[in-house]
Motif scaffolding. Structure first.
Motif, PDB file in Angstrom:
ATOM      1  N   LEU A  55      70.905  30.356  13.828  1.00  0.00           N
ATOM      2  CA  LEU A  55      72.341  30.071  13.765  1.00  0.00           C
ATOM      3  C   LEU A  55      72.820  29.956  12.325  1.00  0.00           C
ATOM      4  O   LEU A  55      72.058  29.596  11.431  1.00  0.00           O
ATOM      5  CB  LEU A  55      72.644  28.764  14.509  1.00  0.00           C
ATOM      6  CG  LEU A  55      72.205  28.692  15.973  1.00  0.00           C
ATOM      7  CD1 LEU A  55      72.534  27.327  16.559  1.00  0.00           C
ATOM      8  CD2 LEU A  55      72.853  29.792  16.801  1.00  0.00           C
ATOM      9  N   ASP A  56      74.111  30.231  12.119  1.00  0.00           N
ATOM     10  CA  ASP A  56      74.663  30.076  10.770  1.00  0.00           C
ATOM     11  C   ASP A  56      74.863  28.581  10.488  1.00  0.00           C
ATOM     12  O   ASP A  56      74.758  27.746  11.391  1.00  0.00           O
ATOM     13  CB  ASP A  56      75.961  30.880  10.616  1.00  0.00           C
ATOM     14  CG  ASP A  56      77.084  30.368  11.501  1.00  0.00           C
ATOM     15  OD1 ASP A  56      77.240  29.131  11.637  1.00  0.00           O
ATOM     16  OD2 ASP A  56      77.814  31.186  12.065  1.00  0.00           O
ATOM     17  N   PRO A  57      75.150  28.214   9.232  1.00  0.00           N
ATOM     18  CA  PRO A  57      75.199  26.791   8.859  1.00  0.00           C
ATOM     19  C   PRO A  57      76.198  25.962   9.675  1.00  0.00           C
ATOM     20  O   PRO A  57      75.902  24.825  10.044  1.00  0.00           O
ATOM     21  CB  PRO A  57      75.595  26.825   7.381  1.00  0.00           C
ATOM     22  CG  PRO A  57      75.079  28.130   6.888  1.00  0.00           C
ATOM     23  CD  PRO A  57      75.237  29.091   8.041  1.00  0.00           C
ATOM     24  N   THR A  58      77.359  26.531   9.978  1.00  0.00           N
ATOM     25  CA  THR A  58      78.363  25.774  10.738  1.00  0.00           C
ATOM     26  C   THR A  58      77.867  25.473  12.138  1.00  0.00           C
ATOM     27  O   THR A  58      77.944  24.335  12.615  1.00  0.00           O
ATOM     28  CB  THR A  58      79.687  26.573  10.820  1.00  0.00           C
ATOM     29  OG1 THR A  58      80.064  26.961   9.507  1.00  0.00           O
ATOM     30  CG2 THR A  58      80.780  25.733  11.455  1.00  0.00           C
ATOM     31  N   LEU A  59      77.336  26.499  12.812  1.00  0.00           N
ATOM     32  CA  LEU A  59      76.814  26.296  14.164  1.00  0.00           C
ATOM     33  C   LEU A  59      75.605  25.381  14.146  1.00  0.00           C
ATOM     34  O   LEU A  59      75.404  24.572  15.055  1.00  0.00           O
ATOM     35  CB  LEU A  59      76.441  27.640  14.792  1.00  0.00           C
ATOM     36  CG  LEU A  59      77.608  28.457  15.352  1.00  0.00           C
ATOM     37  CD1 LEU A  59      77.103  29.791  15.878  1.00  0.00           C
ATOM     38  CD2 LEU A  59      78.313  27.685  16.457  1.00  0.00           C
ATOM     39  N   SER A  60      74.789  25.495  13.100  1.00  0.00           N
ATOM     40  CA  SER A  60      73.613  24.634  12.995  1.00  0.00           C
ATOM     41  C   SER A  60      74.027  23.166  12.967  1.00  0.00           C
ATOM     42  O   SER A  60      73.444  22.326  13.665  1.00  0.00           O
ATOM     43  CB  SER A  60      72.828  24.956  11.723  1.00  0.00           C
ATOM     44  OG  SER A  60      72.306  26.262  11.791  1.00  0.00           O
ATOM     45  N   ALA A  61      75.050  22.856  12.174  1.00  0.00           N
ATOM     46  CA  ALA A  61      75.529  21.475  12.074  1.00  0.00           C
ATOM     47  C   ALA A  61      76.061  21.000  13.420  1.00  0.00           C
ATOM     48  O   ALA A  61      75.842  19.849  13.823  1.00  0.00           O
ATOM     49  CB  ALA A  61      76.611  21.379  11.002  1.00  0.00           C
ATOM     50  N   GLU A  62      76.743  21.913  14.123  1.00  0.00           N
ATOM     51  CA  GLU A  62      77.301  21.567  15.435  1.00  0.00           C
ATOM     52  C   GLU A  62      76.189  21.246  16.436  1.00  0.00           C
ATOM     53  O   GLU A  62      76.248  20.261  17.182  1.00  0.00           O
ATOM     54  CB  GLU A  62      78.117  22.772  15.910  1.00  0.00           C
ATOM     55  CG  GLU A  62      78.960  22.557  17.128  1.00  0.00           C
ATOM     56  CD  GLU A  62      79.624  23.877  17.526  1.00  0.00           C
ATOM     57  OE1 GLU A  62      79.242  24.428  18.565  1.00  0.00           O
ATOM     58  OE2 GLU A  62      80.491  24.372  16.757  1.00  0.00           O
TER      59      GLU A  62
END
Ligand SMILES: Nc1ncnc2c1ncn2[C@@H]1O[C@H](COP(=O)(O)OP(=O)(O)O)[C@@H](O)[C@H]1O
Ligand SMILES: [Mg+2]
Length: 229
Positions: A170-177
């Motif tokens: 996942l990209d960083p934004t989705l990873s954080a989510e």
């Protein structure tokens, strides 16, 4: 009561050097923690010992009060049913809907269809997937697919959830989510253990962090000591 305890655990694969060396730690009910470290540090091995995919070379892994060395035969499947697992590549059944994928662990436990449907709806709503219940996995975004994988892992309310590099694709934004979603699970009583090599992401979560280095547990960082990271 402690959910999970590693007591001086070492693991050597045939012909290899030590994948884990003298690792000890304990996880309390409702606790969330990360295990981090470079590639090859032993993170996946640690999770495989919990799921009984591998056995320690020495030392003991205890789940609840039970020494997993004594869990054999049919007991292995019973043990695994008490643990939710999230995979890097979600491993959803592609020809089944989101709702069917998430409900499967309950059906396998003999829960009635009407009850399964109800519990699946409640959980999918909570994870923001209510509108996607009848979609097939291929029709979802990568982040949605991973959320479905988490829903399937927690629907039966396991005592422990383990995840090996759940944000690896996942990209960083989705990873954080996705990490935030894991962090919310302990409120429901499930302890959560997430392996990730992404130290920056892990530190931002402000949870306990175990650090592995060449199989040795070199740090066990409390959330308050991450405050300035
Ligand atoms: N099935 C296996 N057979 C032999 N060696 C393995 C096996 N799985 C992992 N290893 C070795 O054990 C060490 C730890 O690997 P692993 O637990 O996968 O670390 P991580 O998940 O932190 O990258 C590495 O040196 C790796 O090469
Ligand atoms: Mg790994």
């Amino acid at each position: 009561m402690t959910v999970l305890r590693f007591d001086n655990v070492s693991k050597q694969y045939p012909g290899g050097q030590a994948a884990l060396a003298g690792v000890s730690f304990a996880v309390e009910p409702g606790e969330m923690l990360f295990v981090t470290g470079h590639s090859g540090a032993g993170k996946s091995t640690l999770l495989r010992l919990i799921h009984l995919v591998e056995r320690p070379s020495s030392g003991a892994v205890l789940f609840g009060e039970r020494n997993l060395a004594r869990v054999r035969g049919g007991g292995i499947a019973r043990h695994r049913r008490q643990i939710g697992v999230v995979y890097q590549d979600h491993q959803l059944l592609e020809d089944h809907s989101v709702a069917e994928n998430v409900g499967l662990p309950l059906l396998l436990r003999g829960v009635r269809r009407a009850e399964v449907g109800k519990r699946v709806r409640v959980l999918l709503d909570r994870l923001g997937l209510g509108a996607r219940a009848q979609a097939l996995p291929a029709q979802l975004s990568a982040g949605e697919q991973q959320r479905v994988g988490i829903a399937r892992a927690v629907i039966a309310e396991p005592a422990l959830l383990i995840a090996d590099e759940p944000t690896g694709n996942l990209d960083p934004t989705l990873s954080a989510e996705i990490m935030a979603l894991f962090a919310a699970l302990p409120e429901r009583g499930t302890s959560v253990l997430v392996a990730s090599h992404d130290l920056a992401l892990v530190r931002r979560m402000r949870r306990r962090v175990l650090v592995l280095d060449q199989g040795r547990l070199v740090d066990d960082i409390a959330p308050e000591d991450l405050a300035d990271a």
